[in-house]
Design a protein around this motif. Structure first.
Motif, PDB file in Angstrom:
ATOM      1  N   GLY A   3      -3.384   3.177   0.326  1.00 26.54           N
ATOM      2  CA  GLY A   3      -3.594   2.325  -0.829  1.00 26.54           C
ATOM      3  C   GLY A   3      -2.406   1.914  -1.663  1.00 26.54           C
ATOM      4  O   GLY A   3      -2.591   1.447  -2.793  1.00 26.54           O
ATOM      5  N   VAL A  15       3.722  -4.022   2.836  1.00 25.02           N
ATOM      6  CA  VAL A  15       3.076  -2.798   3.295  1.00 25.02           C
ATOM      7  C   VAL A  15       2.703  -3.010   4.751  1.00 25.02           C
ATOM      8  O   VAL A  15       2.010  -3.981   5.083  1.00 25.02           O
ATOM      9  N   ASN A  58       1.897 -10.577   3.561  1.00 23.34           N
ATOM     10  CA  ASN A  58       1.115  -9.986   4.645  1.00 23.34           C
ATOM     11  C   ASN A  58       1.361 -10.654   5.991  1.00 23.34           C
ATOM     12  O   ASN A  58       0.792 -10.240   7.001  1.00 23.34           O
ATOM     13  N   TRP A  94      -0.418   1.739   3.962  1.00 20.86           N
ATOM     14  CA  TRP A  94      -1.531   0.815   4.207  1.00 20.86           C
ATOM     15  C   TRP A  94      -2.861   1.543   4.089  1.00 20.86           C
ATOM     16  O   TRP A  94      -3.786   1.085   3.404  1.00 20.86           O
ATOM     17  N   ARG A 145       1.039  -0.070 -11.718  1.00 21.68           N
ATOM     18  CA  ARG A 145       0.282  -1.213 -11.222  1.00 21.68           C
ATOM     19  C   ARG A 145      -0.418  -1.873 -12.398  1.00 21.68           C
ATOM     20  O   ARG A 145      -1.228  -1.248 -13.071  1.00 21.68           O
ATOM     21  N   ASN A 169       0.177  -0.795  -2.786  1.00 24.75           N
ATOM     22  CA  ASN A 169       0.010  -2.259  -2.800  1.00 24.75           C
ATOM     23  C   ASN A 169       1.342  -2.977  -2.980  1.00 24.75           C
ATOM     24  O   ASN A 169       2.260  -2.468  -3.634  1.00 24.75           O
ATOM     25  N   ASP A 183       3.381  -3.156  -6.490  1.00 27.23           N
ATOM     26  CA  ASP A 183       3.451  -1.869  -7.192  1.00 27.23           C
ATOM     27  C   ASP A 183       4.916  -1.553  -7.499  1.00 27.23           C
ATOM     28  O   ASP A 183       5.801  -1.746  -6.650  1.00 27.23           O
TER      29      ASP A 183
END
Length: 604
Positions: free
Chosen positions: A518, A508, A384, A515, A562, A520, A523
């Motif tokens: 959803g 993401v 992130n 974003w 996931r 992730n 994934d």
């Protein structure tokens, strides 16, 4: 009367001699009993002890690299003996401190081993071919006594014949070097092996280049080009602070990075890239960056960065000056030295601006905050980080750029950022012999500019406004254009990586459809709509082509795995927000604009 004076002098000299002999002395010896197992063996002799106990500490970080690295984790086999050779007791009182009971011994010997197997410019590395010693992670110091001098004797392993370091040699003692205090010792890396050494003189300074790892470099080309950089940088400050300087260069299959020191640097390079235009310029840019640190950081530095506290973080909000300005100047000097054209330099600025503006974190974290949080963010990125942080290197270089152009414009070419750096060096390093505060740097820049720079500080340094690049480039008769402004390319908002035969989301992007809807990180992508994503190196390219064939505003049905379970997520395809800047000259620049451009680029 004459006899009394002579007697008094003799007594005085005896007292001085006795005092000096009773002072604590430290001598290190480094050998390599098992280089293939990556160990450096250290002996530390301490004499002149008076106290019943002594605490020995190892730094937790090394200056220039703002991360707690816990060097003590690599120490093994710690033991202590007294003058007679008998073992002395000790205890580990915290993560990086050993408390020794001297048992009334005035001299003790400490032995320990340091596991050294991390390739970087800031950590020690030992194998059968060479030893690179990064002193902060190798040598202990007595608590509270960083000002103590020491000597270091290197015992090279069999078939190693050369030692390269910025430390001064001790006359009459083979392979022995002296440090006036521990700050100097920790700032003096040591290369031991069979490195290829060549020398040149520039700006009155003898420069040694120690090349480890081979490569297709041309010594004469490097001597010539590095000397040009040295001359250009020295011209700014009017003085080169060293009599001797050492480049330690580690050549790898793919290498990079550097770390500055008081009279030396350690560089990582790609061994077979010297004979390409891009590879050579990249290396010379790194040389330019680290050499400029001689003035900016090693001597002119934020007040928090010296004297150093080696036990914990040393916080400053000014790494955007310390590193960011240096990143700007690294390319400035390769251009001034004639190693790249002004056009190429300007194109590199456009690329740097694109990089910063394509980083979502640029709109989340200020460059001042990025400096302060370097200890927990810069060297510890995660998936992130691009969404939440900005590099004080890249953003700081753009602050330097706009300050330079602003000052040249406002002074009608009489001064620029060069004059700010020289004035700061003279005032705080030479005259006041201390670091500067944020307010002091701002005040000096404003003094040179002749007006307030509060807007730059409030908006771009301590604030999150997008830099008005065209305002500053216009001063020099230039304009910046976003070539992607009219693009309506659809955008999913993810980056992927192929892992163990699976196409995995690795990032993401903030604000993207992925974003918002959803998707992730981690994934596994199976398909988009009914299009199965290939689990090969070409899979990402194929996915991008598929998305590019859709339209902005449409939904893409993304199937992922996931945590072992299949999920189907509808993602709204937004417009790709990426920018791609180019910088061009105005068709009819004014005389004032041309004067700024000539002063900025040092054009004749």
């Amino acid at each position: 009367m004459h006899i009394l004076k002579s007697t008094s002098l003799i007594i005085f000299m005896v007292i001085i001699s006795t005092t000096l002999s009773a002072q604590e002395k430290i001598a290190f010896k480094v050998s390599f009993l098992e280089p293939k197992a990556h160990y450096a063996d250290v002996e530390m002799d301490i004499s002149g002890l008076k106290d019943d106990q002594i605490d020995l500490k190892m730094p937790v970080w090394t200056p220039g690299s703002y991360l707690i690295r816990e060097f003590a984790k690599n120490v093994e086999g710690f033991q202590v003996s007294g003058a007679s050779g008998g073992a002395l007791s000790f205890s580990k009182v915290n993560k990086n401190t050993w408390r020794i009971n001297t048992a009334k011994n005035s001299a003790i010997k400490v032995k320990y081993r340091v596991y050294s197997f991390e390739i970087s410019v800031r950590t020690s590395f030992v194998d059968e071919s060479h030893a690179f010693l990064s002193p902060a992670g190798l040598f202990l110091y007595p608590a509270g006594k960083l000002k103590m001098p020491s000597t270091v004797t290197i015992i090279p392993h069999a078939n190693w014949t050369k030692i390269s370091t910025g430390l001064d040699k001790v006359a009459g003692k083979e392979n022995t070097f002296a440090a006036s205090d521990f700050d100097i010792l920790y700032d003096s890396p040591i290369e031991v092996g069979n490195q290829d050494i060549f020398e040149f003189t520039a700006a009155g300074v003898n420069h040694e280049v120690a090349m480890y790892g081979g490569g297709n470099y041309d010594k004469e080309v490097l001597k010539r080009d590095i000397a040009k950089i040295v001359h250009e940088q020295t011209k700014v400050f009017g003085v080169n602070p060293n009599k001797r300087y050492v480049f330690i260069v580690h050549n790898f299959n793919s290498g990079g990075g550097g770390l500055e020191h008081l009279n030396s640097t350690v560089l990582g390079a790609t061994r077979n890239a010297y004979n390409t235009e891009v590879g050579l310029l990249r290396f010379l840019g790194l040389v330019s960056h680290e050499y400029f640190h001689l003035w900016n950081v090693k001597r002119l530095r934020p007040i928090a960065l010296g004297p150093f506290n080696y036990d914990e973080e040393n916080y400053t909000t000014n790494l955007w000056i310390a590193e960011g300005f240096t990143a700007y100047y690294q390319d400035v000097f390769t251009q001034r030295a004639g190693l790249q054209t002004p056009e190429r330099f300007i194109a590199s600025l456009a690329s740097a601006i694109s990089t910063v503006e394509n980083t979502p974190g640029n709109r989340v974290e200020t460059v001042a905050d990025a400096s302060f949080d370097a200890w927990i963010k810069q060297y510890r990125p995660n998936e992130n980080s691009p969404n939440s942080t900005i590099s004080y290197y890249s953003k700081g270089s753009l602050i330097a750029l706009i300050m330079d152009l602003e000052i040249i414009h406002s002074t009608q070419g009489k001064a620029g950022l060069d004059e700010v750096m020289k004035a700061m060096y003279d005032e705080y390093y030479v005259k006041k012999k201390r670091g500067y505060t944020d307010a002091e740097f701002k005040a000096m820049a404003e003094k040179i500019a002749g007006h307030s720079l509060t807007n730059i500080y409030n908006d771009y340094i301590n604030g999150l406004k997008t830099i008005d690049y065209n305002k500053y480039f216009d001063y020099a008769g230039l304009a910046i254009t976003n070539e992607a402004a009219q693009s309506n390319e659809p955008y999913l908002g993810i980056a992927t990586a192929l892992r163990e035969g699976k196409m995995i989301i690795s990032q993401v992007a903030r604000g993207s459809g992925a974003w918002n809807d959803g998707l992730n990180v981690n994934d596994e992508i199976i398909s988009i709509d009914n299009y199965t994503i290939a689990k090969t190196k070409t899979g990402n390219t194929e996915m991008l082509k598929y998305v590019a064939g859709r339209s902005v505003g449409e939904k893409a049905r993304v199937t992922v795995i996931r945590d072992g379970q299949e999920k189907v997520i509808d993602v709204n395809l937004g417009r790709n927000p990426a920018v791609k800047y180019s910088i061009s000259a105005l068709q009819n620049p004014s005389a004032a604009q041309m004067a700024v451009r000539k002063r900025w680029l040092k054009l004749e």
